[in-house]
Design a protein around this motif. Sequence first.
Motif, short mmCIF file in Angstrom:
data_model
loop_
_atom_site.label_atom_id
_atom_site.label_comp_id
_atom_site.label_asym_id
_atom_site.label_seq_id
_atom_site.Cartn_x
_atom_site.Cartn_y
_atom_site.Cartn_z
N THR A 202 0.83 -1.20 0.00
CA THR A 202 0.00 0.00 0.00
C THR A 202 0.87 1.25 0.00
OG1 THR A 202 -1.68 1.25 1.24
CG2 THR A 202 -0.14 -0.05 2.53
N HIS A 203 0.33 2.31 -0.54
CA HIS A 203 1.04 3.60 -0.53
C HIS A 203 0.49 4.52 0.56
CE1 HIS A 203 3.69 3.31 -4.05
NE2 HIS A 203 2.75 2.52 -4.56
N LYS A 204 -0.28 3.95 1.48
CA LYS A 204 -0.77 4.77 2.58
C LYS A 204 0.37 5.24 3.48
CE LYS A 204 -5.40 2.73 2.84
NZ LYS A 204 -6.37 1.99 3.71
N ILE A 205 1.39 4.40 3.64
CA ILE A 205 2.53 4.71 4.51
C ILE A 205 3.77 4.95 3.65
CG2 ILE A 205 4.00 3.87 6.38
CD1 ILE A 205 1.15 4.39 7.24
N LYS A 206 4.54 5.97 4.03
CA LYS A 206 5.78 6.26 3.32
C LYS A 206 6.94 6.27 4.32
CE LYS A 206 8.12 9.77 0.50
NZ LYS A 206 7.99 11.10 -0.14
N PRO A 207 7.87 5.31 4.21
CA PRO A 207 9.02 5.29 5.13
C PRO A 207 9.95 6.48 4.89
CG PRO A 207 8.70 3.16 4.04
CD PRO A 207 7.86 4.14 3.31
N ILE A 208 10.38 7.10 5.98
CA ILE A 208 11.36 8.18 5.92
C ILE A 208 12.57 7.73 6.74
CG2 ILE A 208 11.85 10.60 6.41
CD1 ILE A 208 9.69 10.22 4.32
N GLU A 209 13.70 7.55 6.08
CA GLU A 209 14.87 7.00 6.76
C GLU A 209 15.73 8.10 7.38
OE1 GLU A 209 16.98 4.47 4.08
OE2 GLU A 209 15.53 2.83 4.31
N TYR A 210 16.21 7.82 8.59
CA TYR A 210 17.10 8.73 9.31
C TYR A 210 18.41 8.00 9.62
CZ TYR A 210 13.09 11.82 9.99
OH TYR A 210 12.01 12.66 9.79
N ASP A 211 19.44 8.77 9.89
CA ASP A 211 20.77 8.19 10.13
C ASP A 211 20.81 7.31 11.36
OD1 ASP A 211 21.77 9.44 7.89
OD2 ASP A 211 22.51 11.19 8.98
N ASP A 212 20.06 7.69 12.40
CA ASP A 212 20.09 6.93 13.64
C ASP A 212 18.78 7.14 14.39
OD1 ASP A 212 20.39 9.40 15.37
OD2 ASP A 212 22.29 9.51 14.28
N PRO A 213 18.52 6.36 15.47
CA PRO A 213 17.27 6.51 16.21
C PRO A 213 17.06 7.91 16.78
CG PRO A 213 18.31 4.43 16.76
CD PRO A 213 19.30 5.18 15.93
N GLY A 214 18.16 8.56 17.21
CA GLY A 214 18.02 9.91 17.75
C GLY A 214 17.51 10.89 16.71
N ALA A 215 18.01 10.78 15.48
CA ALA A 215 17.55 11.66 14.41
C ALA A 215 16.09 11.38 14.07
CB ALA A 215 18.42 11.48 13.17
N ALA A 216 15.70 10.11 14.15
CA ALA A 216 14.30 9.76 13.89
C ALA A 216 13.39 10.36 14.95
CB ALA A 216 14.15 8.24 13.85
N ASP A 217 13.83 10.30 16.21
CA ASP A 217 13.04 10.90 17.29
C ASP A 217 12.92 12.41 17.11
OD1 ASP A 217 12.66 8.44 18.44
OD2 ASP A 217 14.33 8.63 19.85
N ASP A 218 14.01 13.04 16.65
CA ASP A 218 13.95 14.48 16.38
C ASP A 218 12.97 14.78 15.26
OD1 ASP A 218 15.81 14.99 18.32
OD2 ASP A 218 17.52 15.11 16.94
N GLY A 219 12.92 13.89 14.27
CA GLY A 219 11.96 14.07 13.19
C GLY A 219 10.52 14.00 13.68
#
Length: 337
Positions: A68-85
């Motif tokens: 499905t295209h309902k969800i779009k993954p956005i990749e970050y360098d590390d978990p901390g950057a993902a949390d900031d996102g």
Amino acid sequence: MDEAPEVGVRDSLPRTAGLLLGTLVLAAAFIAAYVGALHQPNPRDVPVGVAMGDQPARTVLAAVRERTHKIKPIEYDDPGAADDGLTSREVYAVLGSAPDGGLVLTTASASAPAATDLVIQVLTSAAQQAGMPLRVTDEVPVAGSDPRGLVPFYLAIGYVLGGYLASTVLGISVGTAPRTLRRAGLRIGALAVYSVVLGIVGAVIVGPVLDVWDHDVPAIAGTGMLAVFAAAMVAAAVQGWLGVLGTGLVILLLVVLGNPGSGGIYAPEFLPTWLRGMHRWNVPGLATDLIKSAVYFDRRSIGWPVTGLALWAALGLVALLGATLVRGRRAPARRET
């Protein structure tokens, strides 16, 4: 003696017919925009963050994306950057691996409850299919007094409505284009004072009066002041150049297109393609985003909404001064207060 009134009526017919036709067009556009945008939400590309080194989480998201295209993954360098996102409102949720072999989904329902509900639903099903337990935590929950997250949108609409109505009232009472720069300055000053007052009143209503939010009243008030002033300046500028016809254009921009395009009722990813990016530049969308950021998120998420509203206010101010120089001095003298 009896023919003069009839002549006056005949002379006014074209103008009256034109105004009625204009209101008919606006009403039809209002119906088309609201029903077309909101009758059947079709979510697409709702962003979910994941760390590049988290292979189990990435695998699950990749499998979802294939189905499905309902969800779009956005990749970050590390978990901390993902949390900031997540806290800067780049994504609605972050998927990560748990030490026990399961998955952890961290959401921010304050961004848009409908979006996070969708993410939870889709990824819960995906985790079950992968045989991995999923634990969900809400890092930035929406207020219990606003479970659907609609107050920021309605507050923003109230601020924008107040701004362009104030400008319209001044235009009707003293003329849409000020006749001198001094009078333009007085109008800008009056709208600025009005913006300060309405910003404070709105913050008090949703804070101490209705107890929707029991914190950040000064931040909400400041947000309201900027939103009201931006809307007022846009309306004053358009009306200054186009006169009464400008009011219809203002309603088209700030209400007919602005409200459904703000992403307030639904997340922007739920709207038709032609409306999805509108919240990034229209006044209601910027105001809604700024209120959400002021109440729930950190300062990193307020940058563009503040900049966008300030740009609208500045452009409206300059355009109003231009209308004063070009149109105002040509207009017949009128009494101003």
